[in-house]
Design a protein around this motif. Sequence first.
Motif, PDB file in Angstrom:
ATOM      1  N   GLY A 116      48.198  44.604  30.660  1.00 51.84           N
ATOM      2  CA  GLY A 116      46.756  44.368  30.200  1.00 51.84           C
ATOM      3  C   GLY A 116      46.271  43.174  29.994  1.00 51.84           C
ATOM      4  N   ILE A 117      46.641  42.221  30.896  1.00 52.67           N
ATOM      5  CA  ILE A 117      45.988  41.000  30.751  1.00 52.67           C
ATOM      6  C   ILE A 117      44.466  40.690  31.207  1.00 52.67           C
ATOM      7  N   PRO A 118      43.860  41.320  32.134  1.00 58.14           N
ATOM      8  CA  PRO A 118      42.442  41.044  32.187  1.00 58.14           C
ATOM      9  C   PRO A 118      41.907  41.786  30.755  1.00 58.14           C
ATOM     10  N   ASP A 119      42.083  42.972  30.466  1.00 61.13           N
ATOM     11  CA  ASP A 119      41.371  43.420  29.061  1.00 61.13           C
ATOM     12  C   ASP A 119      41.628  42.506  27.889  1.00 61.13           C
ATOM     13  N   ALA A 120      42.736  42.025  27.991  1.00 60.24           N
ATOM     14  CA  ALA A 120      43.051  41.058  26.786  1.00 60.24           C
ATOM     15  C   ALA A 120      42.395  39.886  26.788  1.00 60.24           C
ATOM     16  N   ILE A 121      42.174  39.255  27.884  1.00 64.26           N
ATOM     17  CA  ILE A 121      41.191  38.231  27.884  1.00 64.26           C
ATOM     18  C   ILE A 121      39.717  38.486  27.541  1.00 64.26           C
TER      19      ILE A 121
ATOM     20  N   ASP B  32      40.603  32.364  32.745  1.00 67.52           N
ATOM     21  CA  ASP B  32      39.624  33.231  32.356  1.00 67.52           C
ATOM     22  C   ASP B  32      39.402  34.370  33.622  1.00 67.52           C
ATOM     23  N   LEU B  33      38.592  35.285  33.464  1.00 68.42           N
ATOM     24  CA  LEU B  33      38.334  35.978  34.426  1.00 68.42           C
ATOM     25  C   LEU B  33      37.605  35.739  35.492  1.00 68.42           C
ATOM     26  N   THR B  34      37.925  36.325  36.719  1.00 70.29           N
ATOM     27  CA  THR B  34      37.026  35.946  37.847  1.00 70.29           C
ATOM     28  C   THR B  34      36.417  37.519  38.193  1.00 70.29           C
ATOM     29  N   THR B  35      35.400  37.314  39.161  1.00 69.95           N
ATOM     30  CA  THR B  35      34.654  38.469  39.733  1.00 69.95           C
ATOM     31  C   THR B  35      35.784  39.627  39.923  1.00 69.95           C
ATOM     32  N   MET B  36      36.758  39.130  40.560  1.00 67.32           N
ATOM     33  CA  MET B  36      37.714  40.343  41.073  1.00 67.32           C
ATOM     34  C   MET B  36      38.179  41.020  39.736  1.00 67.32           C
TER      35      MET B  36
ATOM     36  N   VAL C   4      38.546  45.454  37.227  1.00 66.87           N
ATOM     37  CA  VAL C   4      39.360  46.394  36.843  1.00 66.87           C
ATOM     38  C   VAL C   4      39.459  46.497  35.368  1.00 66.87           C
ATOM     39  N   LEU C   5      38.693  46.063  34.771  1.00 67.04           N
ATOM     40  CA  LEU C   5      38.423  46.128  33.516  1.00 67.04           C
ATOM     41  C   LEU C   5      38.264  47.551  32.853  1.00 67.04           C
ATOM     42  N   LYS C   6      38.710  48.029  31.803  1.00 66.74           N
ATOM     43  CA  LYS C   6      38.716  49.410  31.402  1.00 66.74           C
ATOM     44  C   LYS C   6      37.964  49.633  30.273  1.00 66.74           C
ATOM     45  N   ASN C   7      37.005  48.782  30.035  1.00 65.25           N
ATOM     46  CA  ASN C   7      36.084  49.287  29.192  1.00 65.25           C
ATOM     47  C   ASN C   7      35.242  50.242  29.315  1.00 65.25           C
TER      48      ASN C   7
ATOM     49  N   LEU D 235      42.798  35.200  38.424  1.00 68.64           N
ATOM     50  CA  LEU D 235      42.125  34.548  37.338  1.00 68.64           C
ATOM     51  C   LEU D 235      41.774  33.324  37.773  1.00 68.64           C
ATOM     52  N   ARG D 236      41.287  32.519  36.685  1.00 65.32           N
ATOM     53  CA  ARG D 236      40.874  30.893  36.966  1.00 65.32           C
ATOM     54  C   ARG D 236      41.393  29.960  35.834  1.00 65.32           C
ATOM     55  N   GLU D 237      41.693  29.114  36.186  1.00 62.05           N
ATOM     56  CA  GLU D 237      42.195  28.151  35.280  1.00 62.05           C
ATOM     57  C   GLU D 237      40.964  27.171  34.360  1.00 62.05           C
ATOM     58  N   GLN D 238      40.805  27.225  33.149  1.00 60.20           N
ATOM     59  CA  GLN D 238      39.829  26.280  32.631  1.00 60.20           C
ATOM     60  C   GLN D 238      40.592  24.984  31.766  1.00 60.20           C
TER      61      GLN D 238
END
Length: 357
Positions: free
Chosen positions: A39-44, A97-101, A105-108, A83-86
């Motif tokens: 669940g990494i993308p949704d967590a971010i 941070d999230l990228t377009t990719m 896949v976000l489950k909102n 992902l991308r680094e900030q």
Amino acid sequence: MENHQSGEYSELVQAQAELWNLTVGYLKSMSLRCALDLGIPDAINNYGQPMTLSQIQSTLSLPSTKKPHLHRLLRMLTHIGFLREQGVSTGTEVAYDLTTMSHLVLKNEGAPSMFPLVRSHIDFITMKPSLHLADWFKQDNQQNTFEMAHDCTFWEMTRKTPKFNKMFNDAMESTSSYMIHGFVKNVSNILEGIHTLVDVGGGTGALAKAIVQNFPHVECTVLELPHVIQSISNDGPVNFVSGDMFNFIPPADVVILKWILHDWCDEDCIKILCRCKEAISSRETGGRVIIIENVIGSTSSKTCHESHLLTDMLMLTMFTGAERDEHEWKKLFTDAGFSSYQITHTIGLNSVIEIYP
């Protein structure tokens, strides 16, 4: 001479690296699967801003002993563009941070997501058949690699395994969700002047419902197998009919086939198209079949072309079908008795093909 040898050595090293990357390239997919399962993308996304390694580990409630290894996973996800680094250039702690990719896949709830489709294709049931490709090529039989791996066809698996059936239906619904906008926006003229439409193999009706919403004058029906629509009520804006497209397709001005024909061999595609031809009205009254599929060779993008070729290999391992180029599509249409066709390349990787009786 030294420069020549140096060039040869450099080419050899490059070839070795490319071969090794192909050899273990499946770990990109497995890293993606891990990110989705954790669940990494949704967590971010829920955090509302880039997250550090410590914040991700804490939010996901992962053991502290896994923190160094989580860093390795995030490094790979960054490398493949998920992902991308900030904060790298500022010297502050790196945040991710999230990228377009990864946004795809976000489950909102309420937002179109490719999560069901992506997750279904990196499931063990889906991946296992690819391990049988070489054995399949050596054997002269009618089985495909899915049958060799699971002792049943893909469709038999959906009928006898409710969990897999749901995963597949959710995946197909997600494909409709992210292509609906492109279809409605770019090819709305295709639906002008028609009154009835049948979405063959339309799953839970996502595409048909969007058509009704945007074109209320069109009466939409979804034809599906009984186990797919058994729990769907028929009191909504779309009519659901239980049946087999090889036997009968309800009559309509237009029949839509979205991601249907690439599952089937040429012989079966011709049978389906002949049923479609029987179902649609005359060309003078707007009768046609609308096909939403890939057309190999339709893009100049190397990445998109590779997507078409990979999908073709997926069809080889899962079904009896294939992705087709324009010449191969034209032959199917001619053999099924259609007079002409028109291709519009508008919906992302997919094209819209209109064929006329």
